[in-house]
Design a protein around this motif. Sequence first.
Motif, PDB file in Angstrom:
ATOM      1  N   THR A  64       2.293  -4.836  18.157  1.00 27.73           N
ATOM      2  CA  THR A  64       1.062  -5.520  18.533  1.00 27.73           C
ATOM      3  C   THR A  64       0.990  -6.837  17.786  1.00 27.73           C
ATOM      4  O   THR A  64       1.632  -7.018  16.750  1.00 27.73           O
ATOM      5  CB  THR A  64      -0.190  -4.687  18.191  1.00 27.73           C
ATOM      6  N   ARG A  65       0.187  -7.748  18.347  1.00 30.54           N
ATOM      7  CA  ARG A  65      -0.057  -9.010  17.651  1.00 30.54           C
ATOM      8  C   ARG A  65      -1.524  -9.354  17.800  1.00 30.54           C
ATOM      9  O   ARG A  65      -2.148  -9.059  18.819  1.00 30.54           O
ATOM     10  CB  ARG A  65       0.823 -10.121  18.208  1.00 30.54           C
ATOM     11  N   LEU A  66      -2.072  -9.952  16.771  1.00 32.18           N
ATOM     12  CA  LEU A  66      -3.473 -10.355  16.782  1.00 32.18           C
ATOM     13  C   LEU A  66      -3.624 -11.554  17.713  1.00 32.18           C
ATOM     14  O   LEU A  66      -2.943 -12.568  17.550  1.00 32.18           O
ATOM     15  CB  LEU A  66      -3.940 -10.702  15.370  1.00 32.18           C
ATOM     16  N   LEU A 150       0.663   0.199  15.704  1.00 33.82           N
ATOM     17  CA  LEU A 150       0.006   1.260  16.448  1.00 33.82           C
ATOM     18  C   LEU A 150       0.686   2.575  16.078  1.00 33.82           C
ATOM     19  O   LEU A 150       1.853   2.793  16.411  1.00 33.82           O
ATOM     20  CB  LEU A 150       0.116   0.989  17.951  1.00 33.82           C
ATOM     21  N   LEU A 151      -0.038   3.413  15.372  1.00 30.48           N
ATOM     22  CA  LEU A 151       0.509   4.694  14.910  1.00 30.48           C
ATOM     23  C   LEU A 151       0.324   5.770  15.982  1.00 30.48           C
ATOM     24  O   LEU A 151      -0.662   5.734  16.734  1.00 30.48           O
ATOM     25  CB  LEU A 151      -0.205   5.126  13.627  1.00 30.48           C
ATOM     26  N   PRO A 152       1.226   6.742  16.064  1.00 33.43           N
ATOM     27  CA  PRO A 152       1.090   7.812  17.062  1.00 33.43           C
ATOM     28  C   PRO A 152      -0.230   8.573  16.937  1.00 33.43           C
ATOM     29  O   PRO A 152      -0.753   9.076  17.924  1.00 33.43           O
ATOM     30  CB  PRO A 152       2.279   8.737  16.786  1.00 33.43           C
ATOM     31  N   HIS A 172      -7.791   9.317  23.409  1.00 31.73           N
ATOM     32  CA  HIS A 172      -6.437   9.880  23.491  1.00 31.73           C
ATOM     33  C   HIS A 172      -5.678   9.488  22.233  1.00 31.73           C
ATOM     34  O   HIS A 172      -5.738   8.326  21.825  1.00 31.73           O
ATOM     35  CB  HIS A 172      -5.654   9.269  24.670  1.00 31.73           C
ATOM     36  N   PRO A 173      -4.913  10.411  21.640  1.00 33.61           N
ATOM     37  CA  PRO A 173      -3.972   9.959  20.615  1.00 33.61           C
ATOM     38  C   PRO A 173      -3.004   8.974  21.259  1.00 33.61           C
ATOM     39  O   PRO A 173      -2.599   9.151  22.415  1.00 33.61           O
ATOM     40  CB  PRO A 173      -3.255  11.242  20.181  1.00 33.61           C
ATOM     41  N   ALA A 174      -2.647   7.942  20.534  1.00 34.02           N
ATOM     42  CA  ALA A 174      -1.725   6.937  21.075  1.00 34.02           C
ATOM     43  C   ALA A 174      -0.447   7.581  21.591  1.00 34.02           C
ATOM     44  O   ALA A 174       0.090   7.178  22.625  1.00 34.02           O
ATOM     45  CB  ALA A 174      -1.411   5.889  20.019  1.00 34.02           C
TER      46      ALA A 174
END
Length: 196
Positions: A64-66, A150-152, A172-174
Amino acid sequence: MALHVPAAPAPALRSVLTALGSPTAVREAPTPALRSVQGPLGAELPLPVHVLDRVVPSGGAPVTRLAGWRFHIRSGGRAVAAADTVLTPDGWAFSHFFEGPYLASTELALRQAESAGAHGQARLLSVPELYMLTLWLHADTGADAGAGTLLPTDVLVPLAPAPPGIAPNRPHPAADLLPLMNLRLGPRPLLDTPAA
């Protein structure tokens, strides 16, 4: 409150407050609700907006990026618009005002998460290829809001309107939502999946 809303960079907030103080910026905004407000306006609920970039190596974490910070513009206790800021070579700058379904959907998702006792750092995660925006509850509440993987175990709440086949306003969990998002993308997934 179990949810942690991170503090926005002071220059980002100042840029939004300056735009709110500009009759021209407000009058020319493509937001009828904002233009029709009588009385004071405030910028609240700062959320970092991250973008989920495309394919990462097998077994790797989604990248991801801000992209900016989003503020809800409130008047009389209700959200009437939102304002986005972007990082420029000179620092944080106001980008634009807007309104639409994601404004109410974000507030609904945050209220539902709070009432359910959810835990995490509140962020927004955009998935441009799916025209999708999610509330991202990052498990590490002490993390830099502009960084992080982004963590699971992070929780994603698709905001309405969500893409076909993805139910909005459901956490939802990622690890569970990313494969579903990959199915929607077809041959160019967000994540490489290891060969079986």
